[in-house]
Write a protein that holds these residues in place. Structure first.
Motif, PDB file in Angstrom:
ATOM      1  N   PHE A   1       0.861  -1.178   0.000  1.00  0.00           N
ATOM      2  CA  PHE A   1       0.000   0.000   0.000  1.00  0.00           C
ATOM      3  C   PHE A   1       0.897   1.227   0.000  1.00  0.00           C
ATOM      4  N   ARG A   2       0.300   2.370  -0.287  1.00  0.00           N
ATOM      5  CA  ARG A   2       1.048   3.621  -0.199  1.00  0.00           C
ATOM      6  C   ARG A   2       0.145   4.713   0.328  1.00  0.00           C
ATOM      7  N   GLN A   3       0.792   5.697   0.928  1.00  0.00           N
ATOM      8  CA  GLN A   3       0.047   6.830   1.474  1.00  0.00           C
ATOM      9  C   GLN A   3       0.828   8.102   1.214  1.00  0.00           C
ATOM     10  N   ALA A   4       0.219   8.988   0.453  1.00  0.00           N
ATOM     11  CA  ALA A   4       0.800  10.293   0.167  1.00  0.00           C
ATOM     12  C   ALA A   4       0.291  11.293   1.203  1.00  0.00           C
ATOM     13  N   PRO A   5       1.014  12.388   1.420  1.00  0.00           N
ATOM     14  CA  PRO A   5       0.577  13.382   2.406  1.00  0.00           C
ATOM     15  C   PRO A   5      -0.836  13.871   2.128  1.00  0.00           C
ATOM     16  N   GLY A   6      -1.668  13.860   3.145  1.00  0.00           N
ATOM     17  CA  GLY A   6      -3.028  14.345   3.027  1.00  0.00           C
ATOM     18  C   GLY A   6      -3.990  13.402   2.332  1.00  0.00           C
ATOM     19  N   LYS A   7      -3.533  12.219   1.998  1.00  0.00           N
ATOM     20  CA  LYS A   7      -4.389  11.248   1.300  1.00  0.00           C
ATOM     21  C   LYS A   7      -4.525   9.977   2.131  1.00  0.00           C
ATOM     22  N   GLU A   8      -5.545   9.214   1.807  1.00  0.00           N
ATOM     23  CA  GLU A   8      -5.748   7.941   2.489  1.00  0.00           C
ATOM     24  C   GLU A   8      -4.787   6.888   1.942  1.00  0.00           C
TER      25      GLU A   8
ATOM     26  N   ASP B   1       3.688   8.904  -7.899  1.00  0.00           N
ATOM     27  CA  ASP B   1       3.997   7.696  -7.133  1.00  0.00           C
ATOM     28  C   ASP B   1       4.652   8.031  -5.797  1.00  0.00           C
ATOM     29  N   THR B   2       4.955   9.301  -5.568  1.00  0.00           N
ATOM     30  CA  THR B   2       5.570   9.710  -4.322  1.00  0.00           C
ATOM     31  C   THR B   2       4.646   9.424  -3.143  1.00  0.00           C
ATOM     32  N   ALA B   3       5.159   8.692  -2.167  1.00  0.00           N
ATOM     33  CA  ALA B   3       4.357   8.289  -1.007  1.00  0.00           C
ATOM     34  C   ALA B   3       5.246   7.474  -0.068  1.00  0.00           C
ATOM     35  N   VAL B   4       4.708   7.213   1.113  1.00  0.00           N
ATOM     36  CA  VAL B   4       5.292   6.196   1.984  1.00  0.00           C
ATOM     37  C   VAL B   4       4.658   4.861   1.591  1.00  0.00           C
ATOM     38  N   TYR B   5       5.495   3.875   1.353  1.00  0.00           N
ATOM     39  CA  TYR B   5       5.027   2.560   0.934  1.00  0.00           C
ATOM     40  C   TYR B   5       5.098   1.588   2.114  1.00  0.00           C
ATOM     41  N   TYR B   6       3.999   0.859   2.298  1.00  0.00           N
ATOM     42  CA  TYR B   6       3.882  -0.086   3.404  1.00  0.00           C
ATOM     43  C   TYR B   6       3.569  -1.487   2.872  1.00  0.00           C
ATOM     44  N   CYS B   7       4.070  -2.499   3.567  1.00  0.00           N
ATOM     45  CA  CYS B   7       3.606  -3.851   3.288  1.00  0.00           C
ATOM     46  C   CYS B   7       2.840  -4.378   4.508  1.00  0.00           C
ATOM     47  N   ALA B   8       1.982  -5.338   4.244  1.00  0.00           N
ATOM     48  CA  ALA B   8       1.165  -5.931   5.295  1.00  0.00           C
ATOM     49  C   ALA B   8       0.694  -7.300   4.814  1.00  0.00           C
ATOM     50  N   VAL B   9       0.264  -8.141   5.754  1.00  0.00           N
ATOM     51  CA  VAL B   9      -0.238  -9.462   5.386  1.00  0.00           C
ATOM     52  C   VAL B   9      -1.756  -9.468   5.455  1.00  0.00           C
ATOM     53  N   HIS B  10      -2.342 -10.255   4.571  1.00  0.00           N
ATOM     54  CA  HIS B  10      -3.791 -10.399   4.533  1.00  0.00           C
ATOM     55  C   HIS B  10      -4.183 -11.422   5.588  1.00  0.00           C
ATOM     56  N   ILE B  11      -4.875 -10.969   6.612  1.00  0.00           N
ATOM     57  CA  ILE B  11      -5.111 -11.790   7.795  1.00  0.00           C
ATOM     58  C   ILE B  11      -5.886 -13.069   7.478  1.00  0.00           C
ATOM     59  N   GLN B  12      -6.960 -12.986   6.759  1.00  0.00           N
ATOM     60  CA  GLN B  12      -7.793 -14.160   6.509  1.00  0.00           C
ATOM     61  C   GLN B  12      -7.092 -15.203   5.644  1.00  0.00           C
ATOM     62  N   SER B  13      -6.105 -14.776   4.857  1.00  0.00           N
ATOM     63  CA  SER B  13      -5.421 -15.725   3.973  1.00  0.00           C
ATOM     64  C   SER B  13      -4.637 -16.769   4.757  1.00  0.00           C
ATOM     65  N   TYR B  14      -4.298 -16.469   6.020  1.00  0.00           N
ATOM     66  CA  TYR B  14      -3.590 -17.444   6.851  1.00  0.00           C
ATOM     67  C   TYR B  14      -4.484 -18.658   7.096  1.00  0.00           C
ATOM     68  N   TYR B  15      -5.799 -18.427   7.178  1.00  0.00           N
ATOM     69  CA  TYR B  15      -6.749 -19.495   7.495  1.00  0.00           C
ATOM     70  C   TYR B  15      -7.386 -20.084   6.236  1.00  0.00           C
ATOM     71  N   ASN B  16      -7.365 -19.334   5.154  1.00  0.00           N
ATOM     72  CA  ASN B  16      -7.979 -19.766   3.906  1.00  0.00           C
ATOM     73  C   ASN B  16      -7.051 -19.399   2.763  1.00  0.00           C
ATOM     74  N   GLY B  17      -6.318 -20.379   2.294  1.00  0.00           N
ATOM     75  CA  GLY B  17      -5.330 -20.126   1.244  1.00  0.00           C
ATOM     76  C   GLY B  17      -5.943 -19.810  -0.100  1.00  0.00           C
ATOM     77  N   TYR B  18      -7.258 -20.025  -0.242  1.00  0.00           N
ATOM     78  CA  TYR B  18      -7.904 -19.781  -1.529  1.00  0.00           C
ATOM     79  C   TYR B  18      -8.457 -18.374  -1.646  1.00  0.00           C
ATOM     80  N   ILE B  19      -8.439 -17.652  -0.561  1.00  0.00           N
ATOM     81  CA  ILE B  19      -9.061 -16.338  -0.586  1.00  0.00           C
ATOM     82  C   ILE B  19      -8.236 -15.382  -1.431  1.00  0.00           C
TER      83      ILE B  19
END
Length: 130
Positions: free
Chosen positions: A37-44, A90-108
């Motif tokens: 994901f990414r977040q630029a100043p003043g944006k979601e 494309d200027t922004a802070v870039y973040y990574c994260a894991v998809h929580i439900q995918s740990y329990y359901n590999g097909y999601i």
């Protein structure tokens, strides 16, 4: 519990490239779908790309399709985001994260909503100059 650390950001001229890394510890990253994901100043915070758990299915925001590539290297417990043809928007802070439900359901299929993800890293700044 998985911990994520992003790296690889920096200052680049328009048209240039960067490769971001999302290194995991505490758990095996391939057990999760992973997103950038990414977040630029003043944006979601907005979805950039995701890679499905196990399979190599990948998903991209329309704004980066054809320019960015997400991939994983299981031996290094790392997910990458290769970015090409970078533009000032494309200027922004870039973040990574894991998809929580995918740990329990590999097909999601990992979605684009930040609320589906957890264990966020601290982010890495990408600045593209014109």
């Amino acid at each position: 519990q998985v911990q994520l650390v992003e790296s690889g950001g920096g200052l680049v001229q328009a048209g240039g490239s960067l490769r971001l890394s999302c290194a995991a510890s505490g758990d095996t990253l391939s057990r999760y779908a992973t997103g950038w994901f990414r977040q630029a100043p003043g944006k979601e915070r907005e979805f950039v790309a995701a890679i499905r758990r196990g399979a190599e299915d990948t998903y991209y925001a329309d704004s980066v399709k054809g320019r960015f590539t997400i991939s994983r290297e299981n031996a290094k417990n790392t997910v990458y985001l290769q970015m090409k043809s970078l533009a000032p928007e494309d200027t922004a802070v870039y973040y990574c994260a894991v998809h929580i439900q995918s740990y329990y359901n590999g097909y999601i299929r990992p979605g684009a909503a930040p609320s589906e993800y957890g264990y966020w890293g601290q982010g890495t700044q990408v600045t593209v100059s014109s």
